[in-house]
Design an enzyme around this catalytic site. Structure first.
Site, mmCIF file in Angstrom:
data_model
loop_
_atom_site.group_PDB
_atom_site.id
_atom_site.type_symbol
_atom_site.label_atom_id
_atom_site.label_comp_id
_atom_site.label_asym_id
_atom_site.label_seq_id
_atom_site.Cartn_x
_atom_site.Cartn_y
_atom_site.Cartn_z
ATOM 1 N N GLU A 189 -42.598 -68.737 86.179
ATOM 2 C CA GLU A 189 -42.474 -68.666 84.727
ATOM 3 C C GLU A 189 -41.082 -68.167 84.335
ATOM 4 O O GLU A 189 -40.598 -67.161 84.860
ATOM 5 C CB GLU A 189 -43.549 -67.711 84.198
ATOM 6 N N CYS A 195 -49.003 -68.737 83.123
ATOM 7 C CA CYS A 195 -49.400 -67.350 83.362
ATOM 8 C C CYS A 195 -50.657 -66.909 82.618
ATOM 9 O O CYS A 195 -51.769 -67.196 83.043
ATOM 10 C CB CYS A 195 -48.234 -66.423 83.021
ATOM 11 N N LYS A 205 -46.572 -72.493 76.440
ATOM 12 C CA LYS A 205 -47.615 -71.519 76.735
ATOM 13 C C LYS A 205 -48.469 -71.281 75.489
ATOM 14 O O LYS A 205 -47.955 -71.146 74.383
ATOM 15 C CB LYS A 205 -46.962 -70.213 77.192
#
Length: 666
Positions: free
Chosen positions: A45, A168, A114
């Site tokens: 990430e 994540c 994300k």
């Protein structure tokens, strides 16, 4: 990717120069040069800039340097048939998104932002990043080129690989984006992460990755930033994981695992089986019921190379046998527990004091069934004397197996009995008008008949009626006593290695889904772990070391067994390997042969041995289904069962020609 559906994934944790995108790009390119044979490569990430840049994410200089760094990485992929995914902050209008950037053949082909932004405890991401909701532009200008953007992107390659990307925190949510991606068909899920290490976190992280791969019936690759990120307040672990449908295929070193802390870049490569995942999804019919949660996705094509060499994953030669390790005792206890619980419920339905009859041959299967019966009686508080063991020596019984049978019954404290079936067999031959091996038995007693049997040459030692009479007599004697505990195992069921309505039948069979390799393992395990040094252990180990045989054909001149099951069928290790991969995984014979070349067996096998076992398996598996269509009740223990009431329904007159086609070309 190879012709059997394996896709090679590399997940890397890179040495990060915080806020120096071009240095990070150079490091990623260096890794890409080392994994040219991988189909999909995943980096951490925000790995292009560094995850810990904090308020520097608000600097145009950093964002523009990130764009230039991605261009450097993209150029390195030109001419390669791979998908590369890197982490980058991407400005879109008035917002900044934490993104996974997909690169293929020299260009950025899609960007996935994300969705869940952590802003609690040590995390502070919403200070810099916006959460993606699906309302974002469908495409953005990225480096002067219009590129697909959004949470609705999947990446499709020829051969069936369909890739979904999440970042994540997305994985840690009640409904991860990858779950929706899987419902839409994604079978390879990627997670770019920057996960700091705290006590116990790695175990939970691993459980999340493995569990999500299982729930989604997918492969899941995870890449985390490492200790070269800023350590102002946190230390990042550099944990890389690859899982497939609930099984961990591999994990990298990480900070705190007890080893030397890796300060540089490293990567983990494994081959995931896309074909098997698709087979599992088709057989798990409830998976498609999730379509009610389906959202529309755009599929972006990319190319991966065909003809991948080798195989970057472990292939177990004994897939049914528990591996050595900390969980071994628990796994064996679980197997025995399921067998005992199944038998206990059946015994509770019987009148109190009902004798439990079991044929004790001195072989592996009857030994395991007896151990289960003893454990069950102990669990129920029933005297072991309720178990009535009968050993029935015949024309092929060796002194070793007879002695082991008698010793085991005495040592375990059950009621024991011996019934010699040779005289009864002779009477049956007379009644049938049958001359075993061409020998007229009308004027012979048992001793003279057996003396003549010893002199038979090998080419004359074949007589199915001779074998069937003995097997059915043993079942007749057992069932005449009442309730019978069966002993036959899964491998024998698969190959029909039993006499119909002989050892094929009982009132309940606790061994029905235990393959031969696992039977062997469990008897040895019980000997070494459940009994102290002494007679019981010695007897059990002697049984483990005995040649596997039905002992139905005449003995040799020295009293030795001449009917070896594995000489006839092939090694049970190969048979069980084929059984698992054919039935549990649905593999083609060609793929099973390929896997056998890479499997870790307990001994070396030639190609001829493997091919012979494969031909034997398919020929007998099809021709012997009629026996499996009427087998006794018994518990499913592992992932494979051939019960006609449970896992396996098949016509008894199916034709195996398509499965044997491979043999005709060899």
């Amino acid at each position: 990717m190879n012709r059997y559906g394996f896709v090679r994934i590399t997940t890397a944790s890179t040495k990060t120069a915080v806020a120096n995108p071009m240095a990070n790009a150079d490091e990623m390119v260096r890794i890409l040069d080392q994994v040219r044979d991988s189909d999909v490569i995943l980096f951490p990430e925000l790995g292009v800039t560094g995850y810990t840049c904090a308020d520097l994410f608000g600097q145009t200089t950093l964002l523009e340097a990130g764009l230039a760094a991605v261009a450097r990485i993209a150029e390195a992929t030109r001419g390669r048939e791979q998908l590369v995914v890197v982490g980058l902050p991407v400005a879109v209008g008035n917002s900044l998104y934490n993104c996974g950037v997909a690169i293929a053949d020299g260009a950025v082909i899609g960007i996935v932002p994300k969705q869940f932004i952590p802003n609690y405890k040590e995390f502070y991401e919403s200070r810099w990043f916006s959460s993606a909701t699906g309302a974002e532009p469908r495409s953005i200008d990225f480096g002067g080129r219009e590129v697909p953007f959004g949470i609705d992107l999947l990446f499709a390659a020829e051969g069936g690989a369909l890739v979904g990307i999440e970042v994540c925190e997305d994985l840690w949510m009640p409904i991860p984006p990858s779950s929706v991606q899987a419902v839409a068909g994604a079978n390879l899920l990627l997670n770019l992460s920057a996960s700091n290490e705290t006590i116990g976190k790695s175990r939970y992280r691993t459980e999340l990755v493995v569990g999500q791969s299982g729930r989604c019936i997918a492969a899941y690759a995870y890449s985390s930033a490492g200790p070269s990120e800023s350590t102002t307040d946190l230390v990042f672990g550099g944990h890389c994981l690859i899982a497939e449908n609930g099984a961990l295929l591999g994990e990298s070193p990480r900070v705190g695992d007890g080893g030397t802390i890796e300060r540089g870049s490293y990567f983990l490569s494994r081959d995931v089986d896309i074909e098997k995942l698709q087979t599992d999804r088709r057989s798990t019919t409830s998976f498609d019921d999730c379509r009610k949660y389906l959202s529309p996705f755009r599929k972006i094509p990319f190319r991966i190379a065909r003809g991948m060499s080798g195989l970057a994953r472990a292939v177990a030669g004994t897939p049914f046998v528990p591996s050595e390790g900390s969980e071994l005792h628990g796994r064996c206890a679980e197997i025995f527990g399921i067998q005992c619980a199944g038998l206990a419920k059946r015994l509770e339905q019987l009148p109190a004091g009902t004798p439990l009859n079991i044929g004790i041959s001195g072989g592996l299967d009857s030994t395991l069934a007896l151990l289960v019966a003893v454990k069950t009686c102990d669990m129920l508080g029933v005297s072991r004397c309720t178990i009535h063991g009968i050993t029935m020596p015949g024309f092929g019984t060796t002194q070793r197996t007879k002695t082991n049978a008698l010793d085991l019954m005495e040592q375990l404290g059950i009621t024991g009995e011996t019934i010699d079936i040779t005289e009864l067999s002779l009477q049956s031959f007379h009644a049938l008008g049958h001359a075993p091996f061409g020998i007229d038995t009308r004027t012979k007693d048992v001793e003279s008949f057996m003396a003549e049997l010893v002199t038979l040459p090998p080419e004359r030692r074949h007589d199915l009626t001779f074998e069937n009479v003995q097997a059915r007599l043993r079942t007749f004697l057992l069932m005449s006593r009442g309730f019978v505990i069966g002993t036959g195992d899964l491998s024998e069921q698969a190959l029909g290695w039993s006499t119909y309505n002989g050892d094929h039948m009982s009132m309940y069979n606790p061994n029905c889904s235990i393959p031969k390799t696992l039977v062997t393992f469990l008897v040895r395990y019980a000997a070494l772990n459940e009994f102290e040094e002494g007679p019981v252990r010695e007897t059990l180990l002697s049984i483990v070391g005995t040649t596997i045989s039905p002992e139905l054909l005449p003995l040799g001149a020295e009293g030795q067994v001449v009917q070896s099951t594995e000489d006839i069928l092939g090694p049970y290790e190969l048979i069980d390997f084929i059984l698992y991969n054919a039935i549990r995984c649905g593999y083609t014979p060609e793929k099973i042969l390929f896997l056998a070349e890479h499997a870790t067996f307990t001994k070396a096998y030639t190609s001829e041995q493997i091919e012979r076992a494969l031909r034997t398996f398919y020929t007998r598996f099809f021709s012997q289904q009629f026996k499996r269509s009427c087998v006794p009740d018994g518990p499913k223990v592992g992932s494979v069962s051939l019960s006609p009431r449970g896992d396996w329904r098949m016509p008894s007159d199916a034709d195996p020609s398509a499965w044997l086609q491979w043999a005709r070309t060899r």
